[in-house]
Design a protein around this motif. Sequence first.
Motif: not given
Ligand code: AMP
Length: 448
Positions: A105-107, A148-152, A160-162, A191-196, A198-200, A220-222, A290-292
């Motif tokens: 649960s993201k919430v 922003f990002f919209v997430k289920a 589930g992240a848009f 809904v969350e603010e987009a962060l700037r 690099q991901e790890a 490399h998710k894309r 970003l996520e657990y």
């Molecule tokens: P998540 O499933 O929450 O990990 O989101 C999938 C992907 O969306 C992440 O690996 C990021 O590339 C992108 N993303 C999700 N949330 C954010 C955020 N708050 N800021 C920037 N990128 C995000």
Amino acid sequence: MGKAKVLVIGGGGREHALVRTLADDRDVEHVFVAPGNGGTAAMENVTNVALKDPRDLVAFATREAIDLTVVGPEQPLVEGLVDHFRRHDLPIFGFGKAAAQLEGSKVFAKRFMQKYAIPTAPFWVFERIRPALRFFQEQFQEDPRRRFFVKADELCAGKGAFPAFRPEEAEEALRKLFEERFCGVGERVVVEEALRGQEASVLALTDGRTIATLPPAQDHKRAYDDDQGPNTGGMGAYAPAPLVDERVYERVEQEILLPTLLGMEEEGLTDSGVLYLGLMIDPKGKPYVLEYNVRFGDPETQPILALLESDLYPVLKACVEGRLEGAELKWREGAAVCVVVAVEGYPERYTHQNEEIHGLDEAEAMEDVIVYHAGTEYRSGKFYTRGGRVLGVTGLGETIAEARERAYAAVEKISFPGMRYRRDIALKALAASAEGAGEAGEVEEAEG
Ligand code: AMP
Ligand code: GLY
């Protein structure tokens, strides 16, 4: 002590990596995998079993006197498979249902982070579409550059992240989740603010008291080169990721990992298993969650386990038995790069293919190359594609550049109709390091 029998749940590339690693261990006699894939089907001391139902899995583990079950995917963890095994006194590696909410649960996860002051993007929770639409109207009116990002709230197989960088994108995502119920019940949306940055990915094994961190990785998710196209389960990964240097790692441990474990303790969620931090490292080196996840990453596990020199079984067993302290993980110097080979159309269209895969033996015969299978089938000594992500071709080397070169050289030996892969896996790591800048040039040349 007799040799151990292990059961791995799942059938992707991550599970092939777990199975291969465990099957190589001195203390392991046999590995069962439910359901497994073509790669595991072809292994000598490994058996695929076509079981999915928790009751059947418990019955199987009991009958076979399985010494350790290891859960790969998130779904069974979130649904409580671990609790089921524990009720039958069967040793199993993974978080129980309560702690698995951190992924399920993201919430729940966002509120947990807020409560324990763990750095994460500012967020809002919506239970209906109208207030969410109004929210975006106001936000974009105030400043059209907001992102922003919209997430289920619920699990959505990594889909589930848009991104909502424009009002139309926000509306489309909200409709998809609330109205089309793209990810399931569609009752709550974050809904969350987009962060700037690099991901790890930082993964830590835990027995509830002690943690053992694995080498940091980058996914490399894309779907396409230069991070274009839709999000996928992951098109490639490498480890260790130089982005998480000692200073960044120190912050991850102090500002995220330890507060998370303390928070879990406070909430009565202490458990044994693996905690996966999906991180954004901002340009100043500050890490945000970003996520657990409560499982091994896929494909991160492939390069990570390729680097493991010591045995895995005793360490996972130690986690389950609460004696991780003193257990030892030894890693090979250098790096590993895993290039995911998928079928054309992934992830949009899941075409069930049935094409013979050529060149696997040749690729596997190369030094410092491991080919992990995901969407494959094995029949009469031959491998066929099943669809989606098919293989995780992994190269090892003294440097990321060398590992990368090996991985791509191995990919070139492999062929099947509709084969597709990204050509820029791990390039970011090379671009990032001054030492790597020269190496990156060499690699480009080598590839023509
Ligand atoms: P998540 O499933 O929450 O990990 O989101 C999938 C992907 O969306 C992440 O690996 C990021 O590339 C992108 N993303 C999700 N949330 C954010 C955020 N708050 N800021 C920037 N990128 C995000
Ligand atoms: N590679 C991303 C994940 O496992 O969630």
